[in-house]
Each structure stands twice: as C-alpha cells, then as structure tokens.
Design a protein around this motif. Structure first.
Motif, PDB file in Angstrom:
ATOM      1  N   PRO A 129       0.701  -1.269  -0.063  1.00 29.18           N
ATOM      2  CA  PRO A 129       0.010   0.070   0.017  1.00 29.18           C
ATOM      3  C   PRO A 129       1.024   1.309   0.022  1.00 29.18           C
ATOM      4  O   PRO A 129       0.352   2.256  -0.482  1.00 29.18           O
ATOM      5  CB  PRO A 129      -0.740  -0.215   1.422  1.00 29.18           C
ATOM      6  N   VAL A 130       1.989   1.400   0.712  1.00 26.71           N
ATOM      7  CA  VAL A 130       2.857   2.541   0.744  1.00 26.71           C
ATOM      8  C   VAL A 130       3.510   2.756  -0.782  1.00 26.71           C
ATOM      9  O   VAL A 130       3.384   3.814  -1.331  1.00 26.71           O
ATOM     10  CB  VAL A 130       4.012   2.297   1.937  1.00 26.71           C
ATOM     11  N   GLN A 131       3.837   1.640  -1.321  1.00 30.22           N
ATOM     12  CA  GLN A 131       4.517   1.547  -2.920  1.00 30.22           C
ATOM     13  C   GLN A 131       3.338   1.971  -3.509  1.00 30.22           C
ATOM     14  O   GLN A 131       3.651   2.813  -4.682  1.00 30.22           O
ATOM     15  CB  GLN A 131       5.105   0.422  -2.820  1.00 30.22           C
ATOM     16  N   VAL A 132       2.017   1.575  -3.481  1.00 34.74           N
ATOM     17  CA  VAL A 132       1.225   1.734  -4.461  1.00 34.74           C
ATOM     18  C   VAL A 132       0.982   3.190  -4.390  1.00 34.74           C
ATOM     19  O   VAL A 132       0.366   3.911  -5.365  1.00 34.74           O
ATOM     20  CB  VAL A 132      -0.212   0.852  -4.310  1.00 34.74           C
ATOM     21  N   ALA A 133       0.790   3.661  -3.302  1.00 35.97           N
ATOM     22  CA  ALA A 133       0.448   5.123  -3.180  1.00 35.97           C
ATOM     23  C   ALA A 133       1.434   6.115  -3.756  1.00 35.97           C
ATOM     24  O   ALA A 133       1.247   7.157  -4.611  1.00 35.97           O
ATOM     25  CB  ALA A 133       0.466   5.543  -1.818  1.00 35.97           C
ATOM     26  N   ILE A 134       2.846   5.703  -3.839  1.00 38.98           N
ATOM     27  CA  ILE A 134       3.841   6.473  -4.452  1.00 38.98           C
ATOM     28  C   ILE A 134       3.675   6.353  -5.786  1.00 38.98           C
ATOM     29  O   ILE A 134       3.803   7.433  -6.647  1.00 38.98           O
ATOM     30  CB  ILE A 134       5.193   6.117  -3.911  1.00 38.98           C
ATOM     31  N   PHE A 135       3.480   5.206  -6.518  1.00 43.17           N
ATOM     32  CA  PHE A 135       3.253   4.871  -7.819  1.00 43.17           C
ATOM     33  C   PHE A 135       2.140   5.696  -8.347  1.00 43.17           C
ATOM     34  O   PHE A 135       2.168   6.278  -9.536  1.00 43.17           O
ATOM     35  CB  PHE A 135       3.430   3.427  -7.921  1.00 43.17           C
ATOM     36  N   GLY A 136       1.118   5.268  -7.618  1.00 44.82           N
ATOM     37  CA  GLY A 136      -0.029   6.044  -8.153  1.00 44.82           C
ATOM     38  C   GLY A 136      -0.027   7.547  -8.342  1.00 44.82           C
ATOM     39  O   GLY A 136      -0.604   8.099  -9.331  1.00 44.82           O
ATOM     40  N   LEU A 137       0.657   8.245  -7.520  1.00 45.21           N
ATOM     41  CA  LEU A 137       0.951   9.627  -7.497  1.00 45.21           C
ATOM     42  C   LEU A 137       1.907   9.961  -8.574  1.00 45.21           C
ATOM     43  O   LEU A 137       1.694  10.964  -9.430  1.00 45.21           O
ATOM     44  CB  LEU A 137       1.781  10.205  -6.164  1.00 45.21           C
ATOM     45  N   LEU A 138       2.851   8.937  -8.968  1.00 50.90           N
ATOM     46  CA  LEU A 138       3.670   9.422 -10.067  1.00 50.90           C
ATOM     47  C   LEU A 138       3.284   9.206 -11.259  1.00 50.90           C
ATOM     48  O   LEU A 138       3.625   9.931 -12.376  1.00 50.90           O
ATOM     49  CB  LEU A 138       5.184   8.528  -9.905  1.00 50.90           C
ATOM     50  N   PHE A 139       2.371   7.903 -11.523  1.00 52.19           N
ATOM     51  CA  PHE A 139       2.238   7.388 -12.850  1.00 52.19           C
ATOM     52  C   PHE A 139       0.831   8.125 -13.269  1.00 52.19           C
ATOM     53  O   PHE A 139       0.506   8.293 -14.470  1.00 52.19           O
ATOM     54  CB  PHE A 139       2.163   6.057 -12.979  1.00 52.19           C
ATOM     55  N   LEU A 140      -0.113   8.076 -12.430  1.00 58.40           N
ATOM     56  CA  LEU A 140      -1.569   8.283 -12.628  1.00 58.40           C
ATOM     57  C   LEU A 140      -1.763   9.836 -11.937  1.00 58.40           C
ATOM     58  O   LEU A 140      -2.977  10.178 -12.293  1.00 58.40           O
ATOM     59  CB  LEU A 140      -2.482   7.366 -12.001  1.00 58.40           C
ATOM     60  N   GLY A 141      -1.174  10.322 -11.216  1.00 58.71           N
ATOM     61  CA  GLY A 141      -1.488  11.584 -10.603  1.00 58.71           C
ATOM     62  C   GLY A 141      -2.620  11.379  -9.505  1.00 58.71           C
ATOM     63  O   GLY A 141      -3.461  12.472  -9.090  1.00 58.71           O
ATOM     64  N   ASP A 142      -2.655  10.186  -8.936  1.00 57.78           N
ATOM     65  CA  ASP A 142      -3.794   9.906  -7.853  1.00 57.78           C
ATOM     66  C   ASP A 142      -3.073  10.473  -6.548  1.00 57.78           C
ATOM     67  O   ASP A 142      -2.329   9.970  -6.136  1.00 57.78           O
ATOM     68  CB  ASP A 142      -3.890   8.452  -7.615  1.00 57.78           C
ATOM     69  N   HIS A 143      -3.696  11.622  -6.152  1.00 54.58           N
ATOM     70  CA  HIS A 143      -3.429  12.395  -4.899  1.00 54.58           C
ATOM     71  C   HIS A 143      -3.920  11.471  -3.691  1.00 54.58           C
ATOM     72  O   HIS A 143      -5.057  11.255  -3.707  1.00 54.58           O
ATOM     73  CB  HIS A 143      -3.534  13.554  -4.979  1.00 54.58           C
ATOM     74  N   LEU A 144      -3.195  11.717  -2.479  1.00 55.73           N
ATOM     75  CA  LEU A 144      -3.521  11.198  -1.203  1.00 55.73           C
ATOM     76  C   LEU A 144      -3.818  12.491  -0.447  1.00 55.73           C
ATOM     77  O   LEU A 144      -2.920  13.186  -0.398  1.00 55.73           O
ATOM     78  CB  LEU A 144      -2.778  10.182  -0.622  1.00 55.73           C
ATOM     79  N   THR A 145      -4.786  12.353   0.551  1.00 54.54           N
ATOM     80  CA  THR A 145      -4.897  13.603   1.519  1.00 54.54           C
ATOM     81  C   THR A 145      -3.759  13.165   2.739  1.00 54.54           C
ATOM     82  O   THR A 145      -3.349  11.929   2.662  1.00 54.54           O
ATOM     83  CB  THR A 145      -6.316  13.419   2.192  1.00 54.54           C
ATOM     84  N   LEU A 146      -3.667  13.925   3.557  1.00 53.52           N
ATOM     85  CA  LEU A 146      -2.681  13.523   4.699  1.00 53.52           C
ATOM     86  C   LEU A 146      -3.299  12.424   5.570  1.00 53.52           C
ATOM     87  O   LEU A 146      -2.576  11.587   5.992  1.00 53.52           O
ATOM     88  CB  LEU A 146      -2.585  14.877   5.603  1.00 53.52           C
ATOM     89  N   GLY A 147      -4.663  12.427   5.737  1.00 52.01           N
ATOM     90  CA  GLY A 147      -5.376  11.547   6.502  1.00 52.01           C
ATOM     91  C   GLY A 147      -5.123  10.159   5.903  1.00 52.01           C
ATOM     92  O   GLY A 147      -4.961   9.085   6.541  1.00 52.01           O
ATOM     93  N   GLY A 148      -5.279  10.156   4.324  1.00 52.63           N
ATOM     94  CA  GLY A 148      -5.155   8.935   3.874  1.00 52.63           C
ATOM     95  C   GLY A 148      -3.709   8.255   3.730  1.00 52.63           C
ATOM     96  O   GLY A 148      -3.425   6.885   4.125  1.00 52.63           O
ATOM     97  N   ALA A 149      -2.674   9.215   3.734  1.00 52.23           N
ATOM     98  CA  ALA A 149      -1.187   8.622   3.738  1.00 52.23           C
ATOM     99  C   ALA A 149      -1.072   8.283   4.936  1.00 52.23           C
ATOM    100  O   ALA A 149      -0.274   7.160   5.638  1.00 52.23           O
ATOM    101  CB  ALA A 149      -0.349   9.888   3.505  1.00 52.23           C
ATOM    102  N   LEU A 150      -1.709   8.761   6.280  1.00 53.62           N
ATOM    103  CA  LEU A 150      -1.254   8.239   7.743  1.00 53.62           C
ATOM    104  C   LEU A 150      -2.059   6.971   7.776  1.00 53.62           C
ATOM    105  O   LEU A 150      -1.579   6.236   8.515  1.00 53.62           O
ATOM    106  CB  LEU A 150      -2.041   9.242   8.621  1.00 53.62           C
ATOM    107  N   ALA A 151      -3.417   6.987   7.134  1.00 49.83           N
ATOM    108  CA  ALA A 151      -3.937   5.445   7.231  1.00 49.83           C
ATOM    109  C   ALA A 151      -3.194   4.634   6.808  1.00 49.83           C
ATOM    110  O   ALA A 151      -3.003   3.221   7.188  1.00 49.83           O
ATOM    111  CB  ALA A 151      -5.331   5.586   6.520  1.00 49.83           C
ATOM    112  N   ILE A 152      -2.527   4.767   5.641  1.00 48.61           N
ATOM    113  CA  ILE A 152      -1.631   3.495   4.872  1.00 48.61           C
ATOM    114  C   ILE A 152      -0.498   2.923   5.964  1.00 48.61           C
ATOM    115  O   ILE A 152      -0.016   2.102   6.199  1.00 48.61           O
ATOM    116  CB  ILE A 152      -1.218   4.017   3.654  1.00 48.61           C
TER     117      ILE A 152
END
Length: 300
Positions: free
Chosen positions: A107-130
């Motif tokens: 999940p940590v890695q998919v959040a990073i790759f999602g931001l890099l390749f698809l522009g899927d942004h996470l909120t601070l709360g979402g990042a903390l949840a992961i």
C-alpha cells in the motif's frame, strides 16, 4: 456508488485469501513458476465468461483496445507475474507470516506509484492511514522470540519487498488501463481489462514454460482439478479488484485489502485453535484503525 469500492475490495480480499491457499499448495508439485501459471491459465476461461455475461446483461460490446490501453495492460500483466513468482519464492524461504509483512508494504508503494504515474493524490489522512495499517501488519508478522525480518539474510527481505513493489505496479497498470478506456460502464471496463490481462499472462507463461520448463507445464495440465479451483478463485478475486480500481485509487483499494491479514488470523484461530497474543491484538488494532481512518478520510 461512492462507497461501492469498499464492498468490491472486501469480496476480493476473501476470494484472494482462498486463492493464495490453493496456489501455495500447488507450489510443491508444480514449482514456483508452474504454480504461478495456473491462476492465469485456468482463470482466463472464467474471465471470458465474466465478460460475456457482463456484455449480455448490459447490452454493451467490449470497448475497443487502443495501443496505449494495451501498453497499460501489458505492464500490469508482466509485473503481476513477477510479483507472484517472487511471493512464492519468498514463501519457500520464510514463513507465511513474515512473507506477508514484506508483501504488505505494497500500500505504501502503490500510493507513491499512483501519484507518479496516474496523478492519484492522497490526503494527509489517507497517507497516515496507509502507514498505520502497514505498521500493524508488520507488528503481527514479527513475534517476540522468533527470527526477525532479516534473520534469514537479505535475500528473502529483498525478494518480498520487490514482490510488493511489483504488486503495486501491477495495480497501477490495471487502473491505468481501465481509466484509458473511453466507453462502457465501470463494470464492463473492469471486466474487459481482466480478460485482456489474463489472456496476455496465459500466453506469456505458456510460452515461457514451453521453452524452459516443459515438465512443469505438463504437470499443470495434469493437476487440472485443483488448478481449476485456484483459477476460478483467482479470476473471481481479480474481477472484484478491477472493479475497485475502476471506482477509486489503487492506494485506497490496496490499503483496505489489508483486512486479508485479519481474515487469515481468524481462520488460524478457528481451524487450528491458535491463541491471539497481545502483540497480535495491537497489530490488529492498528490495521483496523488505519482502515477506519482511510474510510473516514474518504467520506469527508
């Protein structure tokens, strides 16, 4: 509709737990690549049946595949094969629990790759949840008095973490493919992508085994009964993963998917009478807390 991804992810998690158990039992007889191959070879016919059913019920033809779409699917297909092979290889060197700790860094890695390749942004709360949920998985996997994550050397640690990275990249590839399609309902786009991906994976692995490990290929044909069930479970799980990817970011889906760890714990306690330790309770609390935070963040 805004919360439908929660249901699809939970269904996928249950189906994948069953699929992993079936696939792991085939590793001893078919080898790592052979056991990886059955989920694709025997899952592909079911994916075609799913696509036919969705097309008939919805009255829509499958959307046309463009070159860009096929590139996304191929990327997801290849990285998922690599991830599966590395996961099974790690299981042969370390316990299932420790392997899970490595893989569930996904999940940590998919959040990073999602931001890099698809522009899927996470909120601070979402990042903390992961982070919180992933920490819970690691705490449950590493128990006092047992070998630590790196006790067996660097090799299984690297294999497991890289497997998690490839699973993350495959999720991004499949979500990218689904988003590329310009027509059809979210169900049709997800199911079309499932059929294409399993078709590609089947072709790649049949050719590979035919050239480099023909005995494993022949054994997979001989073990068709258990392989058929593993294939169905894999296709069924992937159908619901892809539905989730069509509805929300891959990071949301893969973080909620950490409930698989809780399911595995419940099965172990039910079937084998294993006691739950205080450390495991803390780990489960962190997982549940991370998931609740993710859902709360998604709803605000």
């Amino acid at each position: 509709m805004a919360y439908l991804w929660i249901l699809t992810t939970l269904v996928a998690s249950v189906a994948q737990t069953a699929r992993n158990a079936m696939q792991r039992s085939l590793t001893e007889t078919l080898g790592t690549v052979g056991a990886s191959q059955v989920r694709f070879l025997y899952g592909f016919p079911f994916a075609l049946l799913f696509l036919l059913a969705v097309s008939q019920i919805g009255g829509e033809a499958a959307p046309a595949a463009t070159g860009r779409y096929l590139a996304w699917v191929l990327g997801g297909a290849v990285t998922q094969i690599l991830a599966t092979v590395l996961m099974l290889a790690t299981m042969r060197e370390r316990s299932f629990a420790v392997t899970t700790a490595y893989i569930k860094t996904e999940p940590v890695q998919v959040a990073i790759f999602g931001l890099l390749f698809l522009g899927d942004h996470l909120t601070l709360g979402g990042a903390l949840a992961i982070v919180v949920a992933t920490a819970g998985v690691v705490m449950m996997a590493v128990k006092p008095g047992s070998p630590g994550l790196t006790a067996a050397g660097l090799r299984p640690a690297v294999l497991g973490i890289v497997a998690g990275a490839f699973f993350a990249l495959s999720a991004i590839g499949f979500r990218g493919a689904i988003l590329t399609l310009e027509s059809g309902s979210f169900v049709l786009r997800a199911t079309t992508t499932l059929a294409w991906s399993l078709g590609m994976q089947t072709a790649l692995l049949v050719v590979w085994l035919g050239l480099f490990d023909r005995p494993a290929l022949m054994k997979s044909f001989g073990a068709w009964r258990p392989s058929l069930m593993a294939g169905f479970a894999g296709a069924f799980a992937s159908q619901f993963w892809f539905l989730g990817f069509s509805l929300t970011s891959a990071a949301n889906v893969r973080t909620l998917a950490l409930v698989e760890v809780l399911l595995a714990q419940a099965v172990s306690k039910r079937l084998f009478g294993q006691e739950t330790t205080a450390r495991e309770i803390i780990g489960m609390t962190l997982i549940v807390g991370g998931v609740v935070l993710l859902l709360w963040t998604h709803g605000t």
